[in-house]
Design a protein around this motif. Structure first.
Motif, PDB file in Angstrom:
ATOM      1  N   ALA A 285       0.691  -1.412  -0.201  1.00 41.66           N
ATOM      2  CA  ALA A 285      -0.130  -0.054   0.010  1.00 41.66           C
ATOM      3  C   ALA A 285       0.942   1.259   0.114  1.00 41.66           C
ATOM      4  O   ALA A 285       0.668   2.195  -0.867  1.00 41.66           O
ATOM      5  CB  ALA A 285      -0.829  -0.096   1.211  1.00 41.66           C
ATOM      6  N   LEU A 286       1.823   1.405   0.712  1.00 43.64           N
ATOM      7  CA  LEU A 286       2.922   2.372   0.762  1.00 43.64           C
ATOM      8  C   LEU A 286       3.375   2.723  -0.744  1.00 43.64           C
ATOM      9  O   LEU A 286       3.577   3.836  -1.277  1.00 43.64           O
ATOM     10  CB  LEU A 286       4.158   1.960   1.755  1.00 43.64           C
ATOM     11  CG  LEU A 286       3.922   2.431   3.237  1.00 43.64           C
ATOM     12  CD1 LEU A 286       5.032   1.771   3.885  1.00 43.64           C
ATOM     13  CD2 LEU A 286       3.376   3.926   3.393  1.00 43.64           C
ATOM     14  N   ARG A 287       3.653   1.560  -1.410  1.00 43.80           N
ATOM     15  CA  ARG A 287       4.054   1.622  -2.776  1.00 43.80           C
ATOM     16  C   ARG A 287       3.248   2.416  -3.616  1.00 43.80           C
ATOM     17  O   ARG A 287       3.641   3.442  -4.468  1.00 43.80           O
ATOM     18  CB  ARG A 287       4.825   0.540  -3.362  1.00 43.80           C
ATOM     19  CG  ARG A 287       6.077  -0.245  -2.635  1.00 43.80           C
ATOM     20  CD  ARG A 287       6.506  -1.457  -3.270  1.00 43.80           C
ATOM     21  NE  ARG A 287       7.709  -2.117  -2.751  1.00 43.80           N
ATOM     22  CZ  ARG A 287       7.469  -2.868  -1.877  1.00 43.80           C
ATOM     23  NH1 ARG A 287       6.568  -3.364  -1.627  1.00 43.80           N
ATOM     24  NH2 ARG A 287       8.677  -3.426  -1.254  1.00 43.80           N
ATOM     25  N   ARG A 288       1.905   2.019  -3.573  1.00 37.84           N
ATOM     26  CA  ARG A 288       0.953   2.519  -4.004  1.00 37.84           C
ATOM     27  C   ARG A 288       0.671   3.850  -3.965  1.00 37.84           C
ATOM     28  O   ARG A 288       0.225   4.755  -4.980  1.00 37.84           O
ATOM     29  CB  ARG A 288      -0.202   1.583  -4.271  1.00 37.84           C
ATOM     30  CG  ARG A 288      -0.095   0.366  -4.882  1.00 37.84           C
ATOM     31  CD  ARG A 288      -1.715  -0.165  -4.616  1.00 37.84           C
ATOM     32  NE  ARG A 288      -1.473  -1.695  -5.178  1.00 37.84           N
ATOM     33  CZ  ARG A 288      -2.596  -2.444  -5.077  1.00 37.84           C
ATOM     34  NH1 ARG A 288      -3.630  -2.303  -4.593  1.00 37.84           N
ATOM     35  NH2 ARG A 288      -2.440  -3.856  -5.805  1.00 37.84           N
ATOM     36  N   LEU A 289       0.635   4.257  -2.652  1.00 35.73           N
ATOM     37  CA  LEU A 289       0.360   5.612  -2.274  1.00 35.73           C
ATOM     38  C   LEU A 289       1.440   6.498  -2.611  1.00 35.73           C
ATOM     39  O   LEU A 289       1.150   7.690  -3.022  1.00 35.73           O
ATOM     40  CB  LEU A 289       0.362   5.574  -0.650  1.00 35.73           C
ATOM     41  CG  LEU A 289      -0.167   7.022  -0.028  1.00 35.73           C
ATOM     42  CD1 LEU A 289      -1.198   7.379  -0.477  1.00 35.73           C
ATOM     43  CD2 LEU A 289       0.000   6.806   1.450  1.00 35.73           C
ATOM     44  N   LEU A 290       2.746   6.172  -2.698  1.00 35.34           N
ATOM     45  CA  LEU A 290       3.803   7.069  -2.982  1.00 35.34           C
ATOM     46  C   LEU A 290       3.555   7.235  -4.731  1.00 35.34           C
ATOM     47  O   LEU A 290       4.077   8.409  -5.081  1.00 35.34           O
ATOM     48  CB  LEU A 290       5.329   6.423  -2.586  1.00 35.34           C
ATOM     49  CG  LEU A 290       5.378   6.461  -1.322  1.00 35.34           C
ATOM     50  CD1 LEU A 290       6.475   5.343  -0.989  1.00 35.34           C
ATOM     51  CD2 LEU A 290       5.801   7.671  -0.682  1.00 35.34           C
ATOM     52  N   ASP A 295       2.440  11.028  -8.798  1.00 31.26           N
ATOM     53  CA  ASP A 295       1.633  11.298 -10.111  1.00 31.26           C
ATOM     54  C   ASP A 295       0.930  12.677  -9.836  1.00 31.26           C
ATOM     55  O   ASP A 295       0.553  13.251 -10.743  1.00 31.26           O
ATOM     56  CB  ASP A 295       0.664  10.291 -10.348  1.00 31.26           C
ATOM     57  CG  ASP A 295       1.400   9.001 -10.780  1.00 31.26           C
ATOM     58  OD1 ASP A 295       2.538   8.979 -11.225  1.00 31.26           O
ATOM     59  OD2 ASP A 295       0.720   7.821 -10.950  1.00 31.26           O
ATOM     60  N   LEU A 296       0.348  12.889  -8.633  1.00 29.56           N
ATOM     61  CA  LEU A 296      -0.402  14.111  -8.474  1.00 29.56           C
ATOM     62  C   LEU A 296       0.166  15.244  -8.024  1.00 29.56           C
ATOM     63  O   LEU A 296      -0.437  16.343  -7.731  1.00 29.56           O
ATOM     64  CB  LEU A 296      -1.810  13.843  -7.398  1.00 29.56           C
ATOM     65  CG  LEU A 296      -2.845  12.647  -7.900  1.00 29.56           C
ATOM     66  CD1 LEU A 296      -3.707  12.550  -6.859  1.00 29.56           C
ATOM     67  CD2 LEU A 296      -3.434  13.166  -9.114  1.00 29.56           C
ATOM     68  N   GLY A 297       1.493  15.179  -7.760  1.00 31.92           N
ATOM     69  CA  GLY A 297       2.267  16.333  -7.483  1.00 31.92           C
ATOM     70  C   GLY A 297       2.393  16.382  -5.918  1.00 31.92           C
ATOM     71  O   GLY A 297       2.533  17.568  -5.603  1.00 31.92           O
ATOM     72  N   LEU A 298       1.982  15.538  -5.103  1.00 32.08           N
ATOM     73  CA  LEU A 298       1.814  15.843  -3.809  1.00 32.08           C
ATOM     74  C   LEU A 298       3.063  14.912  -3.003  1.00 32.08           C
ATOM     75  O   LEU A 298       3.203  15.017  -1.811  1.00 32.08           O
ATOM     76  CB  LEU A 298       0.681  15.016  -3.409  1.00 32.08           C
ATOM     77  CG  LEU A 298      -0.535  15.756  -3.794  1.00 32.08           C
ATOM     78  CD1 LEU A 298      -1.753  14.736  -3.302  1.00 32.08           C
ATOM     79  CD2 LEU A 298      -0.781  17.085  -3.239  1.00 32.08           C
ATOM     80  N   GLY A 299       3.986  14.459  -3.792  1.00 32.49           N
ATOM     81  CA  GLY A 299       5.087  14.002  -3.070  1.00 32.49           C
ATOM     82  C   GLY A 299       6.445  14.371  -3.540  1.00 32.49           C
ATOM     83  O   GLY A 299       6.678  15.362  -4.436  1.00 32.49           O
TER      84      GLY A 299
END
Length: 299
Positions: A285-290, A295-299
């Motif tokens: 789940a961490l990999r997917r969240l990152l 992708d959304l410019g939040l990281g």
């Protein structure tokens, strides 16, 4: 100081959970890794978890210090042990090699003075478990740490895909662990007072503010909750009651009874769920969240 793409060999001291993850991170970025841990069977356990090439298990601390372009120490959270380790590394490592500790709470000034040659290149680079997935690393310099060492550490960690932050003054526990400790203190208090269960505390965070905090931090989240007026509006209207809540927060004592209540609560929450299976699903789940954050410019 060696930094960025000039770091070709990563030295890892201590191959427990954090050290293994540092090894994985280095190998993922194409670095050679030289690791050492004095525990019996440490090499066999490490190779069973990391069956990749590019990994060498050293015969001692001195070999790690002499071979590495950057050293990440993840030994026991004991000051006497840290001082021994860093004294030996300082003796062996070239002067331009950063010596960093993953210590979750010790301040670098308490052990860098054990280095007789170059204490100015010693600092804390505290990751969050597992370091090969979680981007945050807290960089903390000590009284003797030079600004060039801080900049080299920040540059190298960014080169390795991390999101380092510079902690500008030494405090026990650094920053993120202090924030966690503040939440845990109130969580323990609420459980101790019978206000809520352990499982419901986890739900309250994981399915509530934790979701937003994983995307934007507490200040940014609070700012967005204020609508057009932002954080100023929030503090004007909700600041006074929040201060009242501060005054009502608990100060629990970690008694044997409270420890038993917390442990029993976690056992009840897990209800036979395999911790190993949960860790694997958490990391997935961490990999997917990152990926989503990127992708959304939040990281």
């Amino acid at each position: 100081m060696r930094s960025g793409d000039s770091v070709r060999t990563l030295g890892v001291v201590g191959t427990g959970a954090i050290g293994v993850s540092w090894v994985v991170l280095g190998l993922q970025h194409g670095l050679d890794v030289v690791a050492w841990d004095p525990a019996d069977g440490a090499e066999e356990r490490l190779r069973a978890q990391v069956p990749e090439g590019g990994l060498r298990f050293a015969d001692g601390l001195e070999e790690v210090g002499a071979a590495a372009d950057l050293v990440l120490e993840s030994g026991p959270e004991r000051l006497d042990v840290k001082r021994e380790i860093f004294a030996a590394l300082d003796e062996a490592a070239p002067a331009d090699v950063l010596l960093t500790s993953s210590s979750s709470g010790l301040m670098p000034s308490t052990f860098q003075d054990a280095c007789a040659h170059h204490p100015e290149r010693v600092l804390v680079a505290h990751p969050f478990n597992p370091p090969h997935l979680v981007p945050l690393v807290e960089v903390v310099g000590g009284a003797a740490t030079k600004p060039e060492a801080i900049e080299a550490a920040l540059d190298t960690l960014r080169h390795l895909g991390k999101r380092p932050i510079h902690i500008r003054r030494e405090v026990p526990g650094h920053v993120a662990n202090r924030l966690q400790a503040a939440l845990w203190r109130e969580a323990y208090h609420l459980v101790d007072q019978g206000i809520v269960s352990v499982a419901d505390i986890d739900t309250a965070i994981a399915d509530g503010p934790g979701l937003r905090w994983s995307l934007l931090g507490p200040f940014a989240t609070q700012h967005l909750s204020g609508g057009p007026g932002g954080l100023g509006h929030v503090l004007e209207h909700l600041g006074p009651p929040m201060v009242e809540w501060w005054d009502d927060l608990g100060h629990p004592e970690l008694t044997a009874g409270l420890v038993e209540k917390l442990v029993d609560g976690v056992d009840e929450e897990f209800d036979g769920t395999s911790a190993e299976d949960l860790v694997a699903r958490r990391d997935q789940a961490l990999r997917r969240l990152l990926e989503i954050k990127t992708d959304l410019g939040l990281g």
